[in-house]
Scaffold this motif. Sequence first.
Motif, short mmCIF file in Angstrom:
data_model
loop_
_atom_site.label_atom_id
_atom_site.label_comp_id
_atom_site.label_asym_id
_atom_site.label_seq_id
_atom_site.Cartn_x
_atom_site.Cartn_y
_atom_site.Cartn_z
N ALA A 133 0.83 -1.20 0.00
CA ALA A 133 0.00 0.00 0.00
C ALA A 133 0.86 1.26 0.00
N LEU A 134 1.98 1.23 0.71
CA LEU A 134 2.89 2.38 0.72
C LEU A 134 3.47 2.64 -0.67
N LEU A 135 3.65 1.58 -1.45
CA LEU A 135 4.21 1.75 -2.79
C LEU A 135 3.21 2.38 -3.76
N VAL A 136 1.93 2.14 -3.55
CA VAL A 136 0.94 2.59 -4.54
C VAL A 136 0.00 3.66 -3.99
N LYS A 137 0.30 4.21 -2.81
CA LYS A 137 -0.61 5.17 -2.20
C LYS A 137 -0.56 6.54 -2.86
N ASP A 138 0.57 6.93 -3.43
CA ASP A 138 0.70 8.25 -4.03
C ASP A 138 0.00 8.31 -5.38
N ILE A 148 -0.38 4.89 -11.72
CA ILE A 148 -0.44 4.10 -10.48
C ILE A 148 -1.71 3.26 -10.44
N GLY A 149 -2.77 3.71 -11.14
CA GLY A 149 -4.01 2.93 -11.16
C GLY A 149 -3.82 1.56 -11.77
N PHE A 150 -2.92 1.46 -12.76
CA PHE A 150 -2.65 0.17 -13.39
C PHE A 150 -2.07 -0.81 -12.38
N PHE A 151 -1.12 -0.35 -11.58
CA PHE A 151 -0.48 -1.24 -10.60
C PHE A 151 -1.45 -1.61 -9.50
N ARG A 152 -2.31 -0.69 -9.08
CA ARG A 152 -3.31 -1.03 -8.08
C ARG A 152 -4.24 -2.12 -8.59
N SER A 153 -4.64 -1.97 -9.84
CA SER A 153 -5.53 -2.98 -10.42
C SER A 153 -4.82 -4.31 -10.58
#
Length: 309
Positions: A107-112, A117-122
């Motif tokens: 979560a710390l890696l993708v919170k910003d 970044i939406g691609f990595f969250r998905s």
Amino acid sequence: MAAVGVAAPGRRRAAPSGAARYRRWWVPYLFLLPGLLAVLVFSLWPFVNTVILSLTNARVLQGGSFVGLNNYGRALHDPAFWLAFRNSMLYAVVCVPVLVVLPLLLALLVKDRIPGIGFFRSAYYTPVIASSVVVGLMWQWLLASDGIVNTVLRRLQLVGSPVPFLTDSTLLLLSCMVVTVWKGLGYYMVFYLAALGNVPAQLYEAAAIDGAGAVRRFRHITVPSVRPMMLLVGTLSTISALRVFTEVYILGGRGGGPGGEAKTLPFLIRDLGVGYRGLTGYASAIGIILFLVTLVFALAGRRLGREEA
């Protein structure tokens, strides 16, 4: 002549009297009735029925007579029960700490909010919505003796012969744990993203001005701020680990691995209850024991959460 029943302009309708409100007390419960019926039919009654069956010697499609707590005593003296109990506890001990820490780091890696970044969250969340059976079959293909993982290890000359991921009981259980962690990372990452969103950015800015590095900011700001969420994730992941079945069933087969050494409590319940033995009463007793163990962990997590609050 004024029309009957039409209120005069500018005059408010009188509020219903207390007696009228009392006569309609049942209206809210009418809206709750479908949900209450669903809980009653699909949750409460099956649980009550399981408790009743656990006190009998019932078999599949056969009635049983009342035997009291004999099934519980049988479980406590059954080596198969203790093997499954040990595997379930080991599953929780290994998986829960990993599922508490790794999703937080993820979560710390993708919170910003940065471009892309939406691609990595998905991508991280995709395993969560994938079917457990499909995930199990995919990992079975990866970890087979002639699968990709063993092929890569041999090509890199890290092993001389295929690693028995699926034929050694210890490695099979560890492989199932890897699958559980991999599938649950994105789910608990969302929990932490919600918690991190409530941490004031001014705290990190003030700490950076004071010279605190990333590790110190993580220890003294991030962890204390998300500790209640860590307790929740720990409780939920413990309950999930104690209920694991699909991973062991797909990777280890119907027998629960070589010699049945990788069986967990849910697997044993299925094996006893709907297998060739069909010991419905005995399987129900083990199910109630699993429920009580899960309840202890859930209550412990709730108490720790209250103390934290």
